[in-house]
Design an enzyme around this catalytic site. Structure first.
Site, PDB file in Angstrom:
ATOM      1  N   ASN A  38       0.824  -1.217   0.000  1.00  0.00           N
ATOM      2  CA  ASN A  38       0.000   0.000   0.000  1.00  0.00           C
ATOM      3  C   ASN A  38       0.860   1.270   0.000  1.00  0.00           C
ATOM      4  O   ASN A  38       2.070   1.210   0.273  1.00  0.00           O
ATOM      5  CB  ASN A  38      -0.903  -0.008   1.245  1.00  0.00           C
ATOM      6  N   GLN A  90      -3.040   7.796 -14.810  1.00  0.00           N
ATOM      7  CA  GLN A  90      -2.758   6.347 -14.880  1.00  0.00           C
ATOM      8  C   GLN A  90      -2.102   5.969 -16.214  1.00  0.00           C
ATOM      9  O   GLN A  90      -1.337   5.015 -16.272  1.00  0.00           O
ATOM     10  CB  GLN A  90      -4.022   5.534 -14.642  1.00  0.00           C
ATOM     11  N   GLU A 114      10.392  -0.545  -7.689  1.00  0.00           N
ATOM     12  CA  GLU A 114       9.323  -0.168  -6.758  1.00  0.00           C
ATOM     13  C   GLU A 114       8.016  -0.221  -7.542  1.00  0.00           C
ATOM     14  O   GLU A 114       7.816   0.521  -8.491  1.00  0.00           O
ATOM     15  CB  GLU A 114       9.552   1.239  -6.197  1.00  0.00           C
ATOM     16  N   ARG A 115       7.161  -1.132  -7.155  1.00  0.00           N
ATOM     17  CA  ARG A 115       5.899  -1.412  -7.853  1.00  0.00           C
ATOM     18  C   ARG A 115       6.143  -2.000  -9.229  1.00  0.00           C
ATOM     19  O   ARG A 115       7.273  -2.244  -9.644  1.00  0.00           O
ATOM     20  CB  ARG A 115       5.021  -0.163  -7.971  1.00  0.00           C
TER      21      ARG A 115
HETATM   22  P1  TTP Z   1       3.086   4.265  -4.045  1.00  0.00           P
HETATM   23  O1  TTP Z   1       3.288   3.625  -5.357  1.00  0.00           O
HETATM   24  O2  TTP Z   1       2.347   3.460  -3.068  1.00  0.00           O
HETATM   25  O3  TTP Z   1       4.496   4.681  -3.479  1.00  0.00           O
HETATM   26  P2  TTP Z   1       4.926   5.308  -2.064  1.00  0.00           P
HETATM   27  O4  TTP Z   1       6.269   5.929  -2.296  1.00  0.00           O
HETATM   28  O5  TTP Z   1       3.860   6.205  -1.572  1.00  0.00           O
HETATM   29  O6  TTP Z   1       5.020   4.052  -1.136  1.00  0.00           O
HETATM   30  P3  TTP Z   1       6.087   3.705  -0.011  1.00  0.00           P
HETATM   31  O7  TTP Z   1       5.855   4.666   1.104  1.00  0.00           O
HETATM   32  O8  TTP Z   1       5.727   2.286   0.331  1.00  0.00           O
HETATM   33  O9  TTP Z   1       7.447   3.867  -0.624  1.00  0.00           O
HETATM   34  O10 TTP Z   1       2.316   5.611  -4.306  1.00  0.00           O
HETATM   35  C1  TTP Z   1       2.889   6.849  -4.751  1.00  0.00           C
HETATM   36  C2  TTP Z   1       1.745   7.807  -5.019  1.00  0.00           C
HETATM   37  O11 TTP Z   1       1.215   7.576  -6.319  1.00  0.00           O
HETATM   38  C3  TTP Z   1       0.582   7.630  -4.072  1.00  0.00           C
HETATM   39  O12 TTP Z   1       0.013   8.870  -3.783  1.00  0.00           O
HETATM   40  C4  TTP Z   1      -0.398   6.773  -4.848  1.00  0.00           C
HETATM   41  C5  TTP Z   1      -0.149   7.200  -6.273  1.00  0.00           C
HETATM   42  N1  TTP Z   1      -0.390   6.162  -7.282  1.00  0.00           N
HETATM   43  C6  TTP Z   1      -1.571   6.160  -7.986  1.00  0.00           C
HETATM   44  O13 TTP Z   1      -2.460   6.983  -7.709  1.00  0.00           O
HETATM   45  N2  TTP Z   1      -1.743   5.266  -8.991  1.00  0.00           N
HETATM   46  C7  TTP Z   1      -0.798   4.326  -9.296  1.00  0.00           C
HETATM   47  O14 TTP Z   1      -1.017   3.527 -10.230  1.00  0.00           O
HETATM   48  C8  TTP Z   1       0.409   4.306  -8.533  1.00  0.00           C
HETATM   49  C9  TTP Z   1       1.452   3.266  -8.833  1.00  0.00           C
HETATM   50  C10 TTP Z   1       0.575   5.240  -7.537  1.00  0.00           C
HETATM   51 MG    MG Z   2       8.037   5.038  -2.239  1.00  0.00          MG
END
Ligand code: TTP
Ligand code: MG
Length: 246
Positions: A38, A90, A114-115
């Site tokens: 998440n 997206q 990452e992802r």
């Molecule tokens: P995350 O991909 O979850 O990365 P993060 O850096 O927040 O996670 P972590 O703390 O575990 O390193 O999300 C990054 C931002 O992008 C977050 O606000 C959600 C958004 N996002 C989308 O809205 N759609 C998507 O397809 C992806 C991959 C992210």
């Molecule tokens: Mg991150």
């Protein structure tokens, strides 16, 4: 609640050994690990741990790119008005994810991203559609893109590391790190995203997974997470030791 086990392999009959041997049957030139979980679950922290490892090449998520598309902050636009901007956002996420999947690996190194294109599809796009934030036509066009990419582009991964944490914990981390675009993200959004990660990676409702899944309890603090990562390094890197030179 998460179980007390630090980790478990989630691909039915796979064991750590079979996970490695499965990967070894593929070209040793190319091991790709996708780190999933998440928002705020600790993916960046996880990748940071491998920053100084000469056997690992890390590809952090290109959030900065999303925040600056020729001067437009597409992440911010998406959060401000998802119904209007989530298709554009997206689409761009999809493009930047393919770039990571297709980036040429240094031979002999583990590529850690990452992802992946898969969580963009099964978690985020699905979430926007189910929540009524993405019109059906936008959703279906994106699905066609993803199907086409899946058939025609090399997006293979060898292992998924799933950092599992309750949405409440993720929300607190998001609050502390203070990425301004995310300040309005409600708990319900994180709860649905959590359920979608579970449906995809644990319940396998989206069909066959692209790789075996290693589940890590990510509810611990950074020091303990790093200890867990050190312990699991042989599984994550499939026996490539941290002091081995490439
Ligand atoms: P995350 O991909 O979850 O990365 P993060 O850096 O927040 O996670 P972590 O703390 O575990 O390193 O999300 C990054 C931002 O992008 C977050 O606000 C959600 C958004 N996002 C989308 O809205 N759609 C998507 O397809 C992806 C991959 C992210
Ligand atoms: Mg991150």
């Amino acid at each position: 609640m998460l179980g007390t086990n630090i980790f478990k392999l989630e691909n039915l009959h796979l064991t750590n050994t079979s996970l490695c041997s499965q990967r070894e049957t593929k070209s040793r030139q190319s091991f790709t690990v996708a780190v999933e979980g998440n928002i705020g679950s600790g993916k960046s922290t996880f990748l940071d741990h491998f920053k100084s490892n000469p056997n690992v090449e890390i590809f952090p998520e290109p959030v900065e790119k999303w925040k600056s598309v020729k001067g437009f902050n597409s992440l911010d636009l998406m959060y401000k008005d998802a119904a209007r901007w989530s298709f554009a956002f997206q689409s761009y996420v999809t493009l930047t994810m393919i770039e990571h999947h297709q980036a040429i690996e240094t031979p002999g190194k583990v590529k850690m991203i990452e992802r992946s294109i898969y969580s963009a599809r099964h978690c985020f796009i699905e979430n926007l559609s189910r929540g009524g934030l993405m019109p059906a036509v936008d959703y279906n066009i994106l699905l066609e893109w993803h199907d086409w990419i899946h058939k025609n582009a090399d997006t293979h991964i060898d292992l998924i590391v799933y950092l599992k944490a309750r949405p409440e914990i993720c929300q607190e981390r998001i609050r502390i790190r203070n990425r301004h675009e995310e300040q309005s993200v409600p708990l319900e959004y994180l709860q649905t995203l959590h359920s979608l990660h579970e449906e995809w990676l644990i319940e396998k409702k989206a069909g066959e997974l692209p790789a075996p899944v290693l589940v890590i309890n990510a509810e611990v603090d950074e020091t303990d997470l790093k200890k867990t990562i050190s312990k699991l390094e042989p599984q994550i890197l499939c026996g490539i030791s941290s002091n081995q030179t490439s």
